[in-house]
Design a protein around this motif. Sequence first.
Motif, mmCIF file in Angstrom:
data_model
loop_
_atom_site.group_PDB
_atom_site.id
_atom_site.type_symbol
_atom_site.label_atom_id
_atom_site.label_comp_id
_atom_site.label_asym_id
_atom_site.label_seq_id
_atom_site.Cartn_x
_atom_site.Cartn_y
_atom_site.Cartn_z
ATOM 1 N N ARG A 142 -18.807 16.704 42.224
ATOM 2 C CA ARG A 142 -18.080 17.971 42.342
ATOM 3 C C ARG A 142 -18.725 18.796 43.451
ATOM 4 O O ARG A 142 -19.948 18.791 43.603
ATOM 5 N N ILE A 143 -17.900 19.501 44.229
ATOM 6 C CA ILE A 143 -18.393 20.351 45.310
ATOM 7 C C ILE A 143 -17.816 21.743 45.155
ATOM 8 O O ILE A 143 -16.608 21.912 44.962
ATOM 9 N N VAL A 181 -19.344 30.278 38.288
ATOM 10 C CA VAL A 181 -19.183 28.870 38.660
ATOM 11 C C VAL A 181 -20.528 28.199 38.891
ATOM 12 O O VAL A 181 -20.761 27.076 38.430
ATOM 13 N N ALA A 182 -21.427 28.895 39.609
ATOM 14 C CA ALA A 182 -22.749 28.317 39.881
ATOM 15 C C ALA A 182 -23.506 28.036 38.585
ATOM 16 O O ALA A 182 -24.236 27.050 38.474
ATOM 17 N N SER A 183 -23.307 28.892 37.585
ATOM 18 C CA SER A 183 -23.991 28.726 36.296
ATOM 19 C C SER A 183 -23.454 27.546 35.504
ATOM 20 O O SER A 183 -24.100 27.078 34.569
ATOM 21 N N MET A 184 -22.268 27.061 35.886
ATOM 22 C CA MET A 184 -21.663 25.938 35.185
ATOM 23 C C MET A 184 -21.849 24.608 35.913
ATOM 24 O O MET A 184 -21.399 23.567 35.430
ATOM 25 N N VAL A 190 -22.783 19.621 43.827
ATOM 26 C CA VAL A 190 -23.333 20.205 45.061
ATOM 27 C C VAL A 190 -22.696 21.565 45.320
ATOM 28 O O VAL A 190 -21.476 21.715 45.234
ATOM 29 N N ALA A 191 -23.542 22.550 45.621
ATOM 30 C CA ALA A 191 -23.076 23.877 46.020
ATOM 31 C C ALA A 191 -23.299 24.026 47.521
ATOM 32 O O ALA A 191 -24.402 23.757 48.012
ATOM 33 N N ALA A 207 -27.588 30.329 44.589
ATOM 34 C CA ALA A 207 -28.428 29.145 44.819
ATOM 35 C C ALA A 207 -29.396 28.924 43.667
ATOM 36 O O ALA A 207 -29.582 27.786 43.207
ATOM 37 N N ARG A 208 -30.002 29.998 43.182
ATOM 38 C CA ARG A 208 -30.946 29.861 42.070
ATOM 39 C C ARG A 208 -30.236 29.382 40.806
ATOM 40 O O ARG A 208 -30.754 28.525 40.076
ATOM 41 N N ALA A 209 -29.045 29.913 40.540
ATOM 42 C CA ALA A 209 -28.291 29.491 39.362
ATOM 43 C C ALA A 209 -27.926 28.015 39.458
ATOM 44 O O ALA A 209 -28.008 27.272 38.465
#
Length: 292
Positions: A142-143, A181-184, A190-191, A207-209
Amino acid sequence: MARESTLARDPTQNILDVIRTLRVELRKSDRKVADVVLAEPRQILTDTVADVARKALVSQPTVLRFCNAIGCSGYPDFKLRLAQSLALGTPATHSVLLDSDTADEVVEKIFDYTLTSLDWARHHLDKEQLSKAIELLADTQRIEFFGFGASGIVALDGAQKFPLFGVPCGAQTDAHQQIMVASMLKPGDVAVLISNTGMTLSLGDVARAAHENGAKVIGIVGAQEAPLLRYCDVSLVVETLENTSLYTPTISRIAALVVIDVLSTAVALRRNDDHQHRITQMKQRLNEMRFK
């Protein structure tokens, strides 16, 4: 010294012309640096401060003082302005837009500046980091793309190319949605964080999440010293000759869009024949939607 102060403070001046004009007014040791720069300007682009000092037979502080004397904020700024003067053989300062410019002149200047900046970005892109980014994207499940403003447009473009990546993609341009979204994200995801300045605080939180949940982070920024890069697993520095002048076109966005094209195409080429076949089918269906 009036001429020196006027020229030195004008960032639109061709830096090589500034050096030639001010040379006779520089200190003797500074003139040695000027002579080295004028003798081999293209070589200077790859030289460090120590390299220039050695060639000019002066100290490193003298090289820095020379940069200040010709109106640059430091050695990196000097090299950038030098590159602008040399890129594609056309001084980038020729692309400075004026209120008096005709439509034809605006066309010429914007195209010249864009081509010059893209060529500069291409030659300064770290190919090793680019390869690492391609490896991550080719092996992910997933991106998610993240960006604000002009960088948000690049993020949307990245997600729009999901048929080429062959995996689910999303683009987040709202701060709250980005954190959600980042937390999931999870291991294997990849973010991709996009920010020309690389100084947007909330993207650091994103980024940290992402890291806390085991995802990898790719940063696409416009400067090597961007704070955001300290939170990234892979750093793609897309450096351009961006000018903050009111009328300057957004070169950084165009360059970042090109890098997204490079990534998506490179990942697509790594897919198997079945994926290539599905891309061909997708293209055919799009063609069928067009006027005959």
